[in-house]
Write a protein that holds these residues in place. Structure first.
Motif, PDB file in Angstrom:
ATOM      1  N   SER A   2      85.025  51.874 -12.808  1.00 33.62           N
ATOM      2  CA  SER A   2      84.008  50.528 -12.748  1.00 33.62           C
ATOM      3  C   SER A   2      84.617  49.241 -12.545  1.00 33.62           C
ATOM      4  CB  SER A   2      82.859  50.816 -14.216  1.00 33.62           C
ATOM      5  OG  SER A   2      83.834  50.417 -15.499  1.00 33.62           O
ATOM      6  N   ASP A   3      84.262  48.293 -12.099  1.00 35.98           N
ATOM      7  CA  ASP A   3      84.223  47.176 -12.104  1.00 35.98           C
ATOM      8  C   ASP A   3      84.279  45.954 -12.999  1.00 35.98           C
ATOM      9  OD1 ASP A   3      85.063  45.907  -9.448  1.00 35.98           O
ATOM     10  OD2 ASP A   3      83.039  45.403  -8.609  1.00 35.98           O
ATOM     11  N   ILE A   4      84.865  46.518 -14.061  1.00 35.06           N
ATOM     12  CA  ILE A   4      84.993  45.781 -14.964  1.00 35.06           C
ATOM     13  C   ILE A   4      85.361  44.442 -15.263  1.00 35.06           C
ATOM     14  CG2 ILE A   4      83.482  47.583 -16.760  1.00 35.06           C
ATOM     15  CD1 ILE A   4      86.321  48.004 -17.938  1.00 35.06           C
ATOM     16  N   ASP A   5      86.140  43.467 -15.978  1.00 39.16           N
ATOM     17  CA  ASP A   5      86.876  42.927 -16.230  1.00 39.16           C
ATOM     18  C   ASP A   5      87.561  43.371 -17.174  1.00 39.16           C
ATOM     19  OD1 ASP A   5      85.979  40.590 -14.240  1.00 39.16           O
ATOM     20  OD2 ASP A   5      84.349  40.292 -15.359  1.00 39.16           O
ATOM     21  N   SER A  16      81.012  37.668 -23.574  1.00 40.58           N
ATOM     22  CA  SER A  16      80.350  38.699 -22.973  1.00 40.58           C
ATOM     23  C   SER A  16      79.105  37.860 -21.909  1.00 40.58           C
ATOM     24  CB  SER A  16      79.204  38.744 -24.747  1.00 40.58           C
ATOM     25  OG  SER A  16      78.371  38.151 -24.735  1.00 40.58           O
ATOM     26  N   ARG A  19      81.425  37.549 -18.444  1.00 43.59           N
ATOM     27  CA  ARG A  19      82.526  38.633 -17.854  1.00 43.59           C
ATOM     28  C   ARG A  19      81.910  40.203 -18.040  1.00 43.59           C
ATOM     29  NH1 ARG A  19      85.962  37.175 -14.353  1.00 43.59           N
ATOM     30  NH2 ARG A  19      86.800  35.171 -15.570  1.00 43.59           N
ATOM     31  N   GLU A  20      82.050  40.649 -16.834  1.00 42.39           N
ATOM     32  CA  GLU A  20      81.518  42.095 -16.977  1.00 42.39           C
ATOM     33  C   GLU A  20      82.151  43.375 -18.126  1.00 42.39           C
ATOM     34  OE1 GLU A  20      78.975  43.660 -14.919  1.00 42.39           O
ATOM     35  OE2 GLU A  20      79.028  41.701 -15.057  1.00 42.39           O
ATOM     36  N   SER A  21      81.888  43.537 -18.893  1.00 46.06           N
ATOM     37  CA  SER A  21      82.264  44.574 -19.747  1.00 46.06           C
ATOM     38  C   SER A  21      81.474  46.087 -19.642  1.00 46.06           C
ATOM     39  CB  SER A  21      81.350  44.633 -21.601  1.00 46.06           C
ATOM     40  OG  SER A  21      80.094  44.863 -21.325  1.00 46.06           O
ATOM     41  N   GLU A  23      80.425  49.989 -19.617  1.00 43.15           N
ATOM     42  CA  GLU A  23      79.044  50.458 -20.257  1.00 43.15           C
ATOM     43  C   GLU A  23      79.127  51.006 -22.038  1.00 43.15           C
ATOM     44  OE1 GLU A  23      76.963  52.849 -17.600  1.00 43.15           O
ATOM     45  OE2 GLU A  23      77.350  51.473 -15.611  1.00 43.15           O
ATOM     46  N   CYS A  45      84.055  50.100 -24.778  1.00 38.03           N
ATOM     47  CA  CYS A  45      84.241  48.093 -25.210  1.00 38.03           C
ATOM     48  C   CYS A  45      83.704  48.292 -26.266  1.00 38.03           C
ATOM     49  CB  CYS A  45      83.005  47.603 -24.161  1.00 38.03           C
ATOM     50  SG  CYS A  45      82.650  45.839 -24.455  1.00 38.03           S
TER      51      CYS A  45
END
Length: 131
Positions: A2-5, A16, A19-21, A23, A45
């Motif tokens: 996925s597009d997480i950081d 939180s 940044r993208e965490s 799921e 996460c």
């Protein structure tokens, strides 16, 4: 993926609100159990870092001990796991030392993640699995 950081193969400490965490989010206790059982998903996460930084020394010791014991396991996985620790405080840094500000108090990340913590971007730190 996925597009997480996050950087695979490292512990990612993210703020939180910035940044993208991933799921799939678990509390510290569940992460410790999953790591001990070698049952981690590719992306995870971990929430509740504030608790081990401020209050729960037993849980902090268990977390650090498990992270050290399972370091070789994590580094041998293909693909390397993507592990985020999300915090609800601000990250403050001076040189190679980083703290999380929680309720107007500063708590060092070094006792958990060691001395090799690096800033990747605003609100995002990384540390090797070797803590």
């Amino acid at each position: 993926m996925s597009d997480i950081d996050a950087v695979a193969g490292m512990y990612n400490i993210i703020v939180s609100s910035e940044r993208e965490s991933a799921e799939y989010r678990v509390p510290i206790e569940e992460f410790v159990t999953k790591l001990e059982n070698r049952d981690l998903p590719d992306e995870i996460c971990v929430a509740g870092l504030e608790e081990v930084l401020t209050d729960d020394e037993d849980l902090r010791d268990q977390l650090v001990s498990t992270m050290r014991q399972e370091m070789d396991y994590l580094n041998s996985q293909r693909p390397l796991p993507t592990i985020q620790f999300v915090v609800d405080g601000d990250i403050q840094g001076a040189g190679d030392s980083f703290d999380v500000e929680i309720d107007d108090e500063f708590h060092s990340l070094e006792p958990i993640f060691g001395r090799q913590i690096k800033k990747r971007d605003s609100g995002w730190l990384v540390a090797p699995f070797r803590v």
